[in-house]
Design a protein around this motif. Structure first.
Motif, mmCIF file in Angstrom:
data_model
loop_
_atom_site.group_PDB
_atom_site.id
_atom_site.type_symbol
_atom_site.label_atom_id
_atom_site.label_comp_id
_atom_site.label_asym_id
_atom_site.label_seq_id
_atom_site.Cartn_x
_atom_site.Cartn_y
_atom_site.Cartn_z
ATOM 1 N N LYS A 193 53.236 -62.629 11.725
ATOM 2 C CA LYS A 193 51.885 -62.114 11.951
ATOM 3 C C LYS A 193 51.419 -61.335 10.733
ATOM 4 C CE LYS A 193 50.820 -61.480 16.763
ATOM 5 N NZ LYS A 193 50.525 -60.544 17.831
ATOM 6 N N LEU A 194 52.347 -60.642 10.105
ATOM 7 C CA LEU A 194 52.019 -59.792 8.961
ATOM 8 C C LEU A 194 53.074 -59.975 7.891
ATOM 9 C CD1 LEU A 194 50.445 -57.397 7.631
ATOM 10 C CD2 LEU A 194 51.971 -55.870 8.889
ATOM 11 N N LEU A 195 52.604 -60.124 6.662
ATOM 12 C CA LEU A 195 53.511 -60.191 5.520
ATOM 13 C C LEU A 195 53.015 -59.202 4.481
ATOM 14 C CD1 LEU A 195 55.926 -61.675 4.230
ATOM 15 C CD2 LEU A 195 54.283 -63.226 3.174
ATOM 16 N N SER A 196 53.879 -58.277 4.126
ATOM 17 C CA SER A 196 53.511 -57.244 3.176
ATOM 18 C C SER A 196 54.361 -57.406 1.928
ATOM 19 C CB SER A 196 53.755 -55.866 3.827
ATOM 20 O OG SER A 196 53.215 -54.852 3.041
ATOM 21 N N VAL A 197 53.702 -57.520 0.765
ATOM 22 C CA VAL A 197 54.424 -57.680 -0.505
ATOM 23 C C VAL A 197 53.807 -56.734 -1.529
ATOM 24 C CG1 VAL A 197 54.970 -60.105 -0.029
ATOM 25 C CG2 VAL A 197 52.943 -59.539 -1.390
ATOM 26 N N SER B 98 38.422 -60.019 4.179
ATOM 27 C CA SER B 98 37.838 -59.012 5.057
ATOM 28 C C SER B 98 36.330 -59.176 5.169
ATOM 29 C CB SER B 98 38.180 -57.627 4.515
ATOM 30 O OG SER B 98 37.621 -56.629 5.330
ATOM 31 N N ARG B 99 35.853 -59.298 6.405
ATOM 32 C CA ARG B 99 34.414 -59.392 6.721
ATOM 33 C C ARG B 99 33.756 -60.629 6.111
ATOM 34 N NH1 ARG B 99 35.240 -53.952 6.352
ATOM 35 N NH2 ARG B 99 34.705 -53.820 4.144
ATOM 36 N N ASP C 277 44.485 -60.983 -3.114
ATOM 37 C CA ASP C 277 45.014 -61.998 -2.202
ATOM 38 C C ASP C 277 45.143 -61.475 -0.774
ATOM 39 O OD1 ASP C 277 47.342 -63.063 -4.759
ATOM 40 O OD2 ASP C 277 45.307 -63.798 -4.338
ATOM 41 N N SER C 278 44.982 -60.181 -0.598
ATOM 42 C CA SER C 278 45.076 -59.610 0.749
ATOM 43 C C SER C 278 44.007 -60.236 1.636
ATOM 44 C CB SER C 278 44.880 -58.096 0.700
ATOM 45 O OG SER C 278 45.942 -57.483 0.017
ATOM 46 N N GLN D 12 48.597 -62.281 8.363
ATOM 47 C CA GLN D 12 47.862 -61.283 7.577
ATOM 48 C C GLN D 12 48.713 -60.940 6.359
ATOM 49 O OE1 GLN D 12 44.744 -59.651 8.416
ATOM 50 N NE2 GLN D 12 44.913 -59.000 6.302
ATOM 51 N N LEU D 13 48.212 -61.251 5.182
ATOM 52 C CA LEU D 13 48.919 -60.910 3.947
ATOM 53 C C LEU D 13 48.356 -59.606 3.403
ATOM 54 C CD1 LEU D 13 50.859 -61.578 1.586
ATOM 55 C CD2 LEU D 13 48.958 -62.811 0.516
ATOM 56 N N LYS D 14 49.249 -58.683 3.156
ATOM 57 C CA LYS D 14 48.849 -57.401 2.581
ATOM 58 C C LYS D 14 49.590 -57.226 1.261
ATOM 59 C CE LYS D 14 48.601 -52.484 3.735
ATOM 60 N NZ LYS D 14 48.998 -51.440 4.702
#
Lengths: 114, 109
Positions: free
Chosen positions: B9-13, B40-41, B81-82, B104-106
């Motif tokens: 669901k979420l990938l944070s790098v 976003s938006r 890329d977020s 969701q890439l953060k």
């Protein structure tokens, strides 16, 4: 660059009421689609439309739903008697042709049924 | 029936680190696979499709029919890329897209 537009951006309605969501596809596109996304869930296909008739529909698209291209520019999704579970983001999309062509998405209409 | 699975669901790098967003599918025929991105938006937009075999914004994805996968990769993540990334499948000759649940890439500094 031409874009798909949708109105309204947010619609609040009471359970049992009819709603019409409007879309203006890109002008030279021939295929039109509706998808929906319930909060926290995946984007789901509802229906595709070509040459003034439905070309494919999902099991979600029951008798409560209908689509129409009332004139040369608009493409509408009508929900006859809304239920709480119809609350979702509804996306319209269009493509020049069907398979092998990119589907361009609108910004979505958030429907809230209370 | 076709299905698309995105396990994360979420990938944070961190910025500059490699990115791999996983996508697996099930479909008995010859599918077309896509990656869509939603910043976003902003609206959903096509990032890339397997038949194009091109790199967009540094992202690539290879269809692996043996593993039924279409993972999205980028060697060096950028802050821009977020976004939310959706893998989607279209069966050959069809027009409906079947989406995964999205990742969701953060990208952190």
């Amino acid at each position: 660059e031409p874009e798909v537009t949708q109105t309204p951006s947010h619609q609040v309605t009471q359970m049992g009421q009819e709603v019409i969501l409007r879309c203006v596809p890109i002008s030279n596109h021939l295929y039109f689609y509706w998808y929906r996304q319930i909060l926290g869930q995946k984007v789901e296909f509802l229906v595709s439309f070509y040459n003034n008739e439905i070309s494919e529909k999902s099991e979600i698209f029951d008798d409560q739903f209908s689509v129409e291209r009332p004139d040369g520019s608009n493409f509408t999704l009508k929900i006859r008697s809304t239920k709480l579970e119809d609350s979702a983001m509804y996306f319209c999309a269009s493509s020049e042709e069907s398979y092998s062509y990119e589907q361009y998405f609108g910004p979505g209409t958030r429907l809230t049924v209370t | 029936a076709q299905r698309v699975t995105q396990p994360e669901k979420l990938l944070s790098v961190f910025k500059g680190a490699p990115v791999e967003l996983k996508c697996n599918y099930s479909y008995s025929g010859s599918p077309e696979l896509f990656w869509y991105v939603q910043y976003s938006r902003q609206r959903l937009q096509l990032l890339l499709r397997h038949i194009s075999r091109e790199s967009i914004k540094g992202f690539t994805a290879d269809l692996n029919k043996g593993e039924t996968s279409f993972h999205l990769k980028k060697p060096f993540a950028q802050e821009e890329d977020s976004a939310m990334y959706y893998c989607a499948l279209r069966k050959g000759g069809g027009n409906k897209l079947t989406f995964g649940t999205g990742t969701q890439l953060k990208v952190e500094l």
